[in-house]
Motif scaffolding. Structure first.
Motif, mmCIF file in Angstrom:
data_model
loop_
_atom_site.group_PDB
_atom_site.id
_atom_site.type_symbol
_atom_site.label_atom_id
_atom_site.label_comp_id
_atom_site.label_asym_id
_atom_site.label_seq_id
_atom_site.Cartn_x
_atom_site.Cartn_y
_atom_site.Cartn_z
ATOM 1 N N ALA A 7 70.650 -38.117 87.558
ATOM 2 C CA ALA A 7 69.579 -36.911 85.980
ATOM 3 C C ALA A 7 71.016 -36.780 85.461
ATOM 4 O O ALA A 7 70.060 -36.363 83.612
ATOM 5 C CB ALA A 7 69.313 -36.017 87.612
ATOM 6 N N ALA A 8 71.594 -36.648 85.224
ATOM 7 C CA ALA A 8 72.941 -36.085 84.332
ATOM 8 C C ALA A 8 72.682 -37.531 83.183
ATOM 9 O O ALA A 8 72.773 -36.986 82.081
ATOM 10 C CB ALA A 8 74.154 -36.552 84.991
ATOM 11 N N LEU A 9 72.838 -38.782 83.953
ATOM 12 C CA LEU A 9 72.696 -39.658 82.809
ATOM 13 C C LEU A 9 71.200 -39.545 81.714
ATOM 14 O O LEU A 9 71.154 -39.392 80.293
ATOM 15 C CB LEU A 9 72.851 -40.837 83.246
ATOM 16 N N ALA A 10 70.252 -38.638 82.485
ATOM 17 C CA ALA A 10 68.536 -38.547 82.051
ATOM 18 C C ALA A 10 69.180 -37.175 80.833
ATOM 19 O O ALA A 10 68.597 -37.306 79.751
ATOM 20 C CB ALA A 10 67.954 -38.596 82.450
ATOM 21 N N MET A 11 69.813 -35.952 81.584
ATOM 22 C CA MET A 11 69.952 -34.582 80.692
ATOM 23 C C MET A 11 70.629 -35.362 79.366
ATOM 24 O O MET A 11 70.226 -34.445 78.384
ATOM 25 C CB MET A 11 71.238 -33.750 81.465
ATOM 26 N N GLY A 12 71.372 -36.302 79.141
ATOM 27 C CA GLY A 12 72.109 -36.609 78.239
ATOM 28 C C GLY A 12 70.715 -37.824 77.048
ATOM 29 O O GLY A 12 70.998 -37.098 76.017
ATOM 30 N N ALA A 13 70.463 -38.223 77.886
ATOM 31 C CA ALA A 13 69.664 -39.337 77.341
ATOM 32 C C ALA A 13 68.231 -38.920 76.091
ATOM 33 O O ALA A 13 67.922 -38.922 75.346
ATOM 34 C CB ALA A 13 69.658 -40.579 78.079
ATOM 35 N N LEU A 14 67.443 -38.738 77.495
ATOM 36 C CA LEU A 14 66.554 -37.823 77.053
ATOM 37 C C LEU A 14 66.832 -36.864 75.225
ATOM 38 O O LEU A 14 66.041 -36.704 74.853
ATOM 39 C CB LEU A 14 65.380 -37.365 77.532
ATOM 40 N N PRO A 15 66.894 -35.414 75.837
ATOM 41 C CA PRO A 15 66.911 -34.658 74.998
ATOM 42 C C PRO A 15 68.039 -35.297 73.612
ATOM 43 O O PRO A 15 67.355 -35.004 72.727
ATOM 44 C CB PRO A 15 67.872 -33.597 75.621
ATOM 45 N N ALA A 16 68.781 -36.038 73.549
ATOM 46 C CA ALA A 16 69.442 -36.561 72.640
ATOM 47 C C ALA A 16 68.234 -38.029 72.170
ATOM 48 O O ALA A 16 68.680 -38.051 70.090
ATOM 49 C CB ALA A 16 70.699 -37.630 72.904
ATOM 50 N N SER A 17 67.673 -38.516 72.644
ATOM 51 C CA SER A 17 66.695 -39.033 71.956
ATOM 52 C C SER A 17 65.153 -38.952 70.673
ATOM 53 O O SER A 17 65.444 -38.722 69.989
ATOM 54 C CB SER A 17 65.714 -39.532 72.698
ATOM 55 N N TRP A 18 65.560 -37.015 70.846
ATOM 56 C CA TRP A 18 63.997 -36.640 70.162
ATOM 57 C C TRP A 18 64.986 -35.717 69.337
ATOM 58 O O TRP A 18 64.446 -36.256 68.879
ATOM 59 C CB TRP A 18 63.957 -35.220 71.380
ATOM 60 N N LYS A 19 66.442 -35.735 70.012
ATOM 61 C CA LYS A 19 67.250 -34.771 68.397
ATOM 62 C C LYS A 19 67.293 -36.238 67.194
ATOM 63 O O LYS A 19 67.225 -35.779 65.862
ATOM 64 C CB LYS A 19 67.972 -34.774 68.881
ATOM 65 N N LEU A 20 67.444 -37.104 67.941
ATOM 66 C CA LEU A 20 67.360 -38.381 67.218
ATOM 67 C C LEU A 20 66.346 -38.509 65.931
ATOM 68 O O LEU A 20 66.624 -39.042 64.611
ATOM 69 C CB LEU A 20 68.502 -39.495 67.695
ATOM 70 N N VAL A 21 65.074 -38.797 66.451
ATOM 71 C CA VAL A 21 63.750 -39.278 65.806
ATOM 72 C C VAL A 21 63.942 -37.324 65.414
ATOM 73 O O VAL A 21 63.295 -38.092 64.252
ATOM 74 C CB VAL A 21 62.957 -38.660 67.444
ATOM 75 N N GLY A 22 64.260 -36.371 65.537
ATOM 76 C CA GLY A 22 63.867 -35.222 64.472
ATOM 77 C C GLY A 22 64.267 -35.771 63.555
ATOM 78 O O GLY A 22 64.049 -35.194 62.248
ATOM 79 N N ARG A 23 65.764 -35.352 63.472
ATOM 80 C CA ARG A 23 66.653 -36.088 61.833
ATOM 81 C C ARG A 23 66.208 -37.023 61.704
ATOM 82 O O ARG A 23 65.771 -37.045 60.096
ATOM 83 C CB ARG A 23 68.578 -36.922 63.223
ATOM 84 N N ARG A 24 65.685 -38.231 61.766
ATOM 85 C CA ARG A 24 64.838 -39.183 61.310
ATOM 86 C C ARG A 24 63.477 -38.457 60.385
ATOM 87 O O ARG A 24 63.216 -39.337 59.247
ATOM 88 C CB ARG A 24 64.525 -40.467 62.394
ATOM 89 N N GLY A 25 62.997 -37.747 61.255
ATOM 90 C CA GLY A 25 61.660 -37.532 60.480
ATOM 91 C C GLY A 25 61.811 -36.338 59.487
ATOM 92 O O GLY A 25 61.801 -36.143 58.691
#
Length: 197
Positions: A179-197
């Motif tokens: 869960a800790a890995l997912a808590m880091g990876a998933l929100p970070a992915s959304w932030k990364l996509v938001g920056r690219r958009g």
């Protein structure tokens, strides 16, 4: 759909952010098959647990990530494909096993349901922040255990309390780490996509 507009759209999951293509069906098929293969590979990361017929594996983590990233429909199809192909003889259940039955098969069925549930939660933003992701992973894990532990008891003749001791308690620390890995990876992915958009 453009990748710039997708992050702001409610109801999207990470897989929806892939660039729009003419043959979306082919992309969805590739995502479903890829998710099944990833789950099969992750299942081979297995550590035996003393006193339990169920090993610690990477497949539960893969199933939850796949459901969250692909959404309920594609997540369900991906885990259904994994289960069906494994029952048909592909040795990609935990520790290279295959076929229906076995003490840990209930967890495979639970993962199929869990991928669907977490996919639905992800469409409601359940993977966009650390706390929401923690809740989404916890719900998914509960679904897996709600199916896997009773199945373990029935398939082995254990009492329900013995099945909980052998098929749930030893896995709680590992689930917290996943869960800790997912808590880091998933929100970070959304932030990364938001920056690219």
């Amino acid at each position: 759909m453009s990748t710039a507009a997708a992050p702001a759209r409610s109801g999207a999951v990470l897989a929806d952010l892939l660039p729009a293509v003419r043959h979306r069906y082919a992309v969805d098929t590739a995502l479903v098959v890829g998710g099944a293969v990833l789950t099969g590979i992750a299942a081979q990361i297995a550590v035996p647990v003393p006193g339990s017929p169920v090993p610690v594996t990477g497949q539960t983590f893969a199933a939850l990530l796949i459901g969250t990233a692909l959404g309920a429909r594609r997540g369900f199809l991906s885990l259904a494909l994994y289960a069906i192909v494994g029952m048909a003889g592909m040795p990609w259940f935990s520790e290279g096993t295959s076929g229906p039955g076995g003490a840990s098969f209930g967890y495979v069925l639970g993962m199929l349901l869990a991928a669907t549930v977490v996919g639905g939660l992800a469409r409601r933003g359940g993977d966009r922040s650390v706390l929401r992701t923690a809740g989404t992973m916890a719900v998914g894990s509960l679904v897996i255990y709600a199916v896997g532990v009773p199945y373990l008891a029935l398939s082995t003749g254990m009492s329900l309390s013995a099945a909980v001791a052998a098929g749930l308690v030893p896995f709680l620390i590992g689930d917290a780490l996943k869960a800790a890995l997912a808590m880091g990876a998933l929100p970070a992915s959304w932030k990364l996509v938001g920056r690219r958009g």
